[in-house]
Design a protein around this motif. Structure first.
Motif, mmCIF file in Angstrom:
data_model
loop_
_atom_site.group_PDB
_atom_site.id
_atom_site.type_symbol
_atom_site.label_atom_id
_atom_site.label_comp_id
_atom_site.label_asym_id
_atom_site.label_seq_id
_atom_site.Cartn_x
_atom_site.Cartn_y
_atom_site.Cartn_z
ATOM 1 N N GLY A 177 94.399 152.838 59.593
ATOM 2 C CA GLY A 177 94.158 154.254 59.324
ATOM 3 C C GLY A 177 94.847 154.717 58.054
ATOM 4 N N GLY A 178 94.531 155.936 57.657
ATOM 5 C CA GLY A 178 95.157 156.518 56.478
ATOM 6 C C GLY A 178 94.709 155.874 55.181
ATOM 7 N N LYS A 179 93.545 155.264 55.163
ATOM 8 C CA LYS A 179 93.061 154.553 53.982
ATOM 9 C C LYS A 179 92.803 155.525 52.833
ATOM 10 N N GLU A 180 93.092 155.071 51.604
ATOM 11 C CA GLU A 180 92.881 155.870 50.408
ATOM 12 C C GLU A 180 92.283 155.007 49.307
ATOM 13 N N PHE A 181 91.497 155.626 48.438
ATOM 14 C CA PHE A 181 90.973 154.938 47.259
ATOM 15 C C PHE A 181 90.846 155.933 46.115
ATOM 16 N N THR A 182 91.299 155.530 44.928
ATOM 17 C CA THR A 182 91.231 156.388 43.755
ATOM 18 C C THR A 182 90.738 155.585 42.568
ATOM 19 N N LEU A 183 89.863 156.200 41.777
ATOM 20 C CA LEU A 183 89.384 155.597 40.538
ATOM 21 C C LEU A 183 89.528 156.625 39.428
ATOM 22 N N ASP A 184 90.249 156.249 38.351
ATOM 23 C CA ASP A 184 90.459 157.123 37.196
ATOM 24 C C ASP A 184 89.812 156.512 35.963
ATOM 25 N N LEU A 185 89.141 157.350 35.181
ATOM 26 C CA LEU A 185 88.586 156.954 33.890
ATOM 27 C C LEU A 185 89.063 157.964 32.852
ATOM 28 N N ASP A 186 89.694 157.497 31.777
ATOM 29 C CA ASP A 186 90.243 158.375 30.745
ATOM 30 C C ASP A 186 89.862 157.862 29.365
ATOM 31 N N TYR A 187 89.745 158.804 28.448
ATOM 32 C CA TYR A 187 89.514 158.421 27.057
ATOM 33 C C TYR A 187 90.083 159.502 26.143
ATOM 34 N N GLY A 188 90.882 159.072 25.180
ATOM 35 C CA GLY A 188 91.448 159.992 24.207
ATOM 36 C C GLY A 188 91.301 159.452 22.804
ATOM 37 N N THR A 189 91.088 160.359 21.831
ATOM 38 C CA THR A 189 90.900 159.898 20.459
ATOM 39 C C THR A 189 91.132 161.019 19.457
ATOM 40 N N ASP A 190 91.562 160.647 18.276
ATOM 41 C CA ASP A 190 91.556 161.540 17.117
ATOM 42 C C ASP A 190 90.158 161.560 16.522
ATOM 43 N N PHE A 191 89.842 162.624 15.804
ATOM 44 C CA PHE A 191 88.583 162.644 15.067
ATOM 45 C C PHE A 191 88.753 163.570 13.859
ATOM 46 N N ALA A 192 87.770 163.559 13.010
ATOM 47 C CA ALA A 192 87.768 164.378 11.786
ATOM 48 C C ALA A 192 89.023 164.119 10.961
ATOM 49 N N ASP A 193 89.295 162.834 10.704
ATOM 50 C CA ASP A 193 90.441 162.439 9.881
ATOM 51 C C ASP A 193 91.761 162.967 10.431
ATOM 52 N N GLY A 194 91.881 162.982 11.738
ATOM 53 C CA GLY A 194 93.135 163.388 12.360
ATOM 54 C C GLY A 194 93.291 164.881 12.551
ATOM 55 N N ARG A 195 92.297 165.663 12.160
ATOM 56 C CA ARG A 195 92.398 167.122 12.341
ATOM 57 C C ARG A 195 92.122 167.529 13.785
ATOM 58 N N GLY A 196 91.438 166.673 14.509
ATOM 59 C CA GLY A 196 91.098 167.005 15.882
ATOM 60 C C GLY A 196 91.573 165.949 16.864
ATOM 61 N N TYR A 197 91.698 166.353 18.107
ATOM 62 C CA TYR A 197 92.055 165.439 19.185
ATOM 63 C C TYR A 197 91.229 165.811 20.407
ATOM 64 N N PHE B 121 90.439 164.624 24.567
ATOM 65 C CA PHE B 121 90.801 163.807 25.723
ATOM 66 C C PHE B 121 89.881 164.159 26.873
ATOM 67 N N PHE B 122 89.347 163.104 27.505
ATOM 68 C CA PHE B 122 88.471 163.265 28.662
ATOM 69 C C PHE B 122 89.059 162.481 29.832
ATOM 70 N N SER B 123 88.995 163.070 31.010
ATOM 71 C CA SER B 123 89.526 162.406 32.197
ATOM 72 C C SER B 123 88.631 162.719 33.388
ATOM 73 N N SER B 124 88.417 161.720 34.232
ATOM 74 C CA SER B 124 87.669 161.933 35.471
ATOM 75 C C SER B 124 88.320 161.131 36.591
ATOM 76 N N THR B 125 88.250 161.666 37.788
ATOM 77 C CA THR B 125 88.885 161.037 38.949
ATOM 78 C C THR B 125 87.966 161.125 40.153
ATOM 79 N N TYR B 126 87.867 160.009 40.846
ATOM 80 C CA TYR B 126 87.236 160.005 42.165
ATOM 81 C C TYR B 126 88.309 159.604 43.168
ATOM 82 N N ASP B 127 88.496 160.420 44.189
ATOM 83 C CA ASP B 127 89.537 160.138 45.173
ATOM 84 C C ASP B 127 88.971 160.358 46.571
#
Length: 1023
Positions: free
Chosen positions: A207-227, A229-235
């Motif tokens: 009993g008490g079983k758990e499962f989690t899946l995380d997907l993340d992605y972060g990046t600079d763009f526009a020659d470092g002027r922008g940042y 970050f995207f994150s998603s979780t299934y729990d």
């Protein structure tokens, strides 16, 4: 100017300065923050090197020197969060920080109408409504109409970088609801690349079983002027059931016998002293069996029941033998499933202006399956008149003796007054199931920049959030239709059975046969079934603008300041189905209601450096802040909050700090406007055991109750037995006003130079909430009605909130919100941390947090003057005198991390009510454990003497200690990737806490709710 790099530098300054003087911050073992790898170019570093001199920390918007941390601050870093092995952020905070207690969770909200599936926290045990939960320093929409309940399960776990907790009044900085403090969830802002993490776990006992899946992605763009970050979780939390735990299957109905002076349990032969029986003899059975019980009344010597489809006549006095243990249908932990996603974007528009934007979306679903509905002839259901709103009652009623379904044996048995008492569980209708689906949208966008040659900063933003809840309660019963279907007759053809009421037949009435398992036809089940719904929409609009900078310079430094305004609009709409709204069903009445409030606020903060680098004062500074708020509803005046604090550094590595704050909290929409909403709470009826001659407290007034008086008049030997239904609906109060909290904190932090890496902090807090918005305990309402100096009856307001049925049982205690006189708590926090370098063998990091509560009390006005209830050390209210957590972590070569954690919770008593029942009249004094009351009775009557009188069982709850271990190993992969394997064992020695009478499955959620030893494992891949 690279804003992302500046942000990293600011966070570095926060952690570095706070760690040097505020050891609570050492709760974070986040090496990424403590020692970031900045890669700014030389040109970037030359542009504005002074940026690290000014920072912003939770609790204030001031830009200050990094060591000017006045208010106790606790931080939980990313490593700490990951090493718990848990998927719930709320559970993690409760486990790791002793200042935090559980709010609503899947282990304690099984019976909640509104809050099942929520995951909230509670600072200082002052209530979730007094704990302000922020995301990146911003208010967010609530997930419940019950109050300001931000469910942490709505935030993607990968989005969380760390959590900062201010454990003192912070209303001057952030507004109403921060009476106990602030929990600020800081999201990722410098993580780059893609990562995927999977984690699974389960109790070693099942009993008490758990499962989690995380997907993340972060990046600079526009020659470092922008940042970006995207994150998603299934729990997914699979829950814990009755069948998963042997302890949950242990039946028990406990009482203490004052005549026998022993602890007793109910058995098939009635109550017996526990010393004379074994746990196998304990019983807790219900007469709500699947086949039905008929004629169950003290007036009937012959009582019938169905053993499957077999009719038997030996039910009398055999309920504990043939009945059903209804706890088998109770989930110990409710299953929950959540999916969430978030995206944030920071972009530098010009060298002086930066934009930011964030959106979070989540969908949470929880399904709580309970017992099929158990109904009986006098089970009243509340009704509300659609036109006038006047309350009423409806009940199924007796089965007429001429009902065509009545078996001959029952019809000819000579039952009392030719009426058939009945009790039956409606298994054919199905298990009562609560299906909650919540969706949450949170968003904000803003601009920030600088003025006056970068001397001042400005920030303007707009935020919008919407939370919706769709709740369906399946397989309840419509009491009107049950009554119509029980009134059956033969049709004109003499063979067809039909409902007697012609209008009911026109409405599709199907006659109801209750005699025997499976006797209710699918058509009849469909007719009486009710699936009520509650749909809630909550919205929040928030606009904030402020400027921050130095007003002028003093000999000791610059006077930093913040000035701002804020507008907020909160609205909520609760729409319920017709049956839910007007009652007459076997579920709580929740009327439709809506409300909204507009709030305009202005705030200011100033930090004044008084001394620097003089004798006995390396620095001395004062901090002042004030906020005024104007609420659109007329009942609440101008809400004023302010704070003043002093920070004195007598020598390097030593800080003395003190704060006084006044915080005011306005009532919520529900507290102010809600009509009575159904709820259930446990309480004991003071009239239990009343007879025509009983002399127990309150029994004289109990005999004035018309229903009890009639029963005594009918039978002089009648003894009332408490069978209340625990129904205690909550209701708002239009006369509420704002509550006021005065908070004092005084602390010392030590980081001595002679012991490098060691930090210690000791902080005392004292919080008094005057005119606190709260409810009076059911036990106090009952006592004030029946056992006070005021007369019983309509002139006693407490009596007006109690309703009884014609059997004398309490069927409703109305729980109103009041401005009670005072809510008070005092305590001490101690935090220690030590880092030791093992050179080539890595490093060790030790940390410990301890909280001691000196007082937690509620004072309110009674018929006999003010009364104060002290709840410290009371399990029912969850107020531990002592709580602590400690850990020892070994870090090696950026690859290995092994952490041992220990949790401690001090001893408690079972409840304040038990204390009144047992140890006020039976206070254990003198040798041999002789109770004074018993001693006096024995002295007066030698025949009343008993050998070895027992102390009440289950009263003392022993201290609780739990140990966890976690292991993490990271290895580099080609092409700048890495993979981390992790796992652990929580509650190594399987300590589930004491056997708790009345707890779900005989467990308490305070000790894990029966989960016990829990193992987990996972992997994280980054590139």
């Amino acid at each position: 100017m690279n804003k992302k790099l500046i942000t990293i530098a600011i966070q570095t300054a926060i952690m570095g300065g706070a760690l040097s003087l505020a050891p609570q911050v050492y709760a974070a073992d986040d090496t990424e923050i403590a020692k970031p790898k900045l890669e700014a170019t030389a040109d970037e570093q030359a542009k504005e090197p002074e940026i690290q001199e000014k920072i912003t920390v939770t609790g204030s918007r001031l830009r200050r020197d990094s060591f000017s941390v006045a208010t106790p601050l606790a931080v939980l870093g990313r490593d700490d969060i990951e090493d718990t092995g848990l998927g719930s952020l709320a559970e993690i905070l409760v486990e790791e920080l002793p200042q935090i207690s559980e709010g609503s969770s899947n282990s304690n909200s099984q019976s909640s109408v509104q809050n099942t599936g929520l995951s909230t926290i509670d600072l200082r045990d002052l209530g979730t409504n007094r704990t302000l939960t922020l995301i990146d320093g911003r208010r967010t929409v609530s997930n419940s109409y019950s109050g300001n309940y931000v469910s942490l399960s709505t935030i993607p776990s990968g989005m969380v970088k760390r959590v900062e907790v201010i454990t003192g009044g912070a209303s001057a900085a952030y507004g109403s609801d921060a009476v106990a403090g602030v929990v600020n969830i800081i999201t990722q802002n410098n993580k780059e690349g893609f990562s995927v993490k999977a984690r699974g776990g389960e109790s070693t006992e099942g009993g008490g079983k758990e499962f989690t899946l995380d997907l993340d992605y972060g990046t600079d763009f526009a020659d470092g002027r922008g940042y970006m970050f995207f994150s998603s979780t299934y729990d997914k939390q699979y829950g814990l059931s009755y069948a998963d735990r042997k302890r949950a299957q242990q039946e028990n109905v406990y009482r203490y016998s004052g005549s026998e002076m022993c602890n007793q349990m109910l058995t098939e032969e009635g109550y017996q002293c526990m010393r004379d029986i074994t746990s196998a003899d304990w019983r807790d059975r219900s007469d709500g069996i699947f086949g039905g019980v008929f004629g169950e009344s003290s007036r009937n010597d012959t009582q019938f029941w169905y053993d499957g489809q077999t009719l038997r006549d030996d039910w009398k006095d055999n309920e504990e033998k043939y009945g059903i243990h209804t706890d088998q249908f109770v989930m110990l932990k409710v299953p929950d499933e959540a999916i969430s996603a978030a995206i944030k974007v920071d972009f530098e528009l010009t060298d002086d202006i930066q934009s930011y934007f964030q959106v979070q979306y989540s969908e949470n679903s929880s399904i709580n399956s309970k017992s099929p509905e158990d109904e009986y002839e006098n089970a009243y259901a509340l009704t509300l008149d659609p036109e006038t709103g006047e309350p009423g009652r409806v009940r199924p009623g007796y089965i007429p003796i001429d009902n065509p379904y009545v078996p001959e044996e029952i019809a000819n048995s000579g039952l009392y007054k030719d009426r058939i008492y009945w009790d039956r569980r409606f298994a054919e209708v199905g298990n009562v199931t609560t299906d909650n689906t919540r969706t949450t949208l949170r968003s904000w966008a803003g601009l920030q920049g600088s003025l006056f040659d970068d001397e001042w900063d400005w920030d303007i933003s707009i935020g919008y959030g919407k939370s919706t809840q769709e709740q369906t309660r399946y397989n309840e019963l419509n009491t009107f239709k049950v009554a119509q279907a029980l009134d059956a007759e033969y049709a004109a053809d003499g063979t067809t059975i039909q409902c007697a009421d012609e209008n009911a037949r026109a409405d599709g009435c199907v006659p109801l046969n209750l005699f025997g398992e499976g006797s209710i036809t699918p058509e009849a089940a469909n007719y009486i079934r009710s699936n009520p719904t509650i749909n809630t929409d909550i919205e929040q609009l928030n606009l904030v603008g402020y400027v921050a900078g130095d007003l002028f310079e003093m000999p000791a430094g610059n006077v930093a300041s913040v000035f701002g305004i804020e507008y907020r609009k909160d609205s909520q709409d609760v729409a319920t189905s017709t049956e839910q709204q007007y009652g007459g069903i076997t579920f709580n009445v929740v009327p439709t209601f809506s409300g909204e409030v507009d709030v305009w606020e202005a705030f200011a903060e100033v930090s004044v450096p008084l001394l620097r680098d003089v004798t006995a004062a390396k620095s001395l500074s004062a901090e002042l802040s004030v906020r005024v708020a104007d609420y659109s509803w007329s009942g609440t005046g101008l809400v004023e909050s302010y704070k003043t604090g002093l920070m004195w550094v007598p020598a390097e590595g030593y800080l003395i700090r003190g704060n006084y704050s006044r915080a005011q909290r306005a009532p919520t929409i529900t507290e102010l406007m809600s009509p009575p909403r159904g709820d259930y709470d446990s309480f004991d009826d003071i009239c239990d055991g009343v007879t025509s001659t009983s002399t127990a407290p309150g029994h004289d007034n109990c005999r004035l109750e018309p229903s009890i008086a009639a029963l005594i008049a009918e039978d002089p030997n009648f003894e009332f037995e408490d069978n209340n239904n625990r129904y205690s609906p909550n209701t708002g109060n239009a006369d509420l006003k704002e509550e006021t909290a005065d908070t004092y904190t005084f602390g010392i932090t030590i980081a001595p130079s002679f012991l490098e890496g060691f930090n210690l902090a000791v902080d005392y807090y004292d919080i008094t909430v005057s005119d606190a918005i709260a409810q009076i305990d059911n036990a106090d309402i009952i006592n004030q009605c029946y056992d006070s100096s005021a007369a019983w009856g309509e002139t006693n307001s407490f009596c007006n909130d109690i309703t009884r049925d014609n059997e004398g049982n309490i069927i409703e205690i109305l729980q109103r919100s009041f401005n009670v006189d005072e809510l008070k708590t005092r305590g001490l926090d101690v935090a220690a941390a030590y880092t030791y370098d093992l050179d080539a063998y890595g490093s060790l990091k030790f940390k410990a947090d301890y909280t001691h509560v000196y007082e937690y009390s509620k004072t309110f006005e009674t018929n006999d003057g003010q009364k104060t209830n002290e709840y410290t050390g009371d399990l029912d209210n969850g107020i531990f005198k002592d709580k602590a957590s400690a850990s020892l972590a070994w870090y090696y070569d950026d690859a290995w991390r092994i952490r041992w954690r220990t949790k401690f919770k001090g001893e408690l008593i079972s409840s304040l009510a038990d204390q009144k029942d047992f140890y006020e009249p039976l206070n254990d004094q003198g040798e041999g454990g002789i109770f004074p009351m018993y001693e006096a009775a024995c002295a007066n009557d030698i025949s009343a003497c008993k050998d070895n009188p027992e102390a009440p069982a289950f009263y003392d709850i022993s201290a609780y200690v739990r140990h966890d271990i976690s292991i993490s190993y990271t290895m580099d992969l080609k092409q700048n990737g890495e993979i981390r394997f992790f796992g652990g064992l929580n509650n190594i020695f399987d300590n589930k806490g004491d056997f708790i009478i009345g707890g779900k499955g005989n467990f308490s959620s305070k000790y894990g709710g029966g989960i016990g030893r829990f193992y987990y494992a996972g992997a994280e891949f980054k590139f």
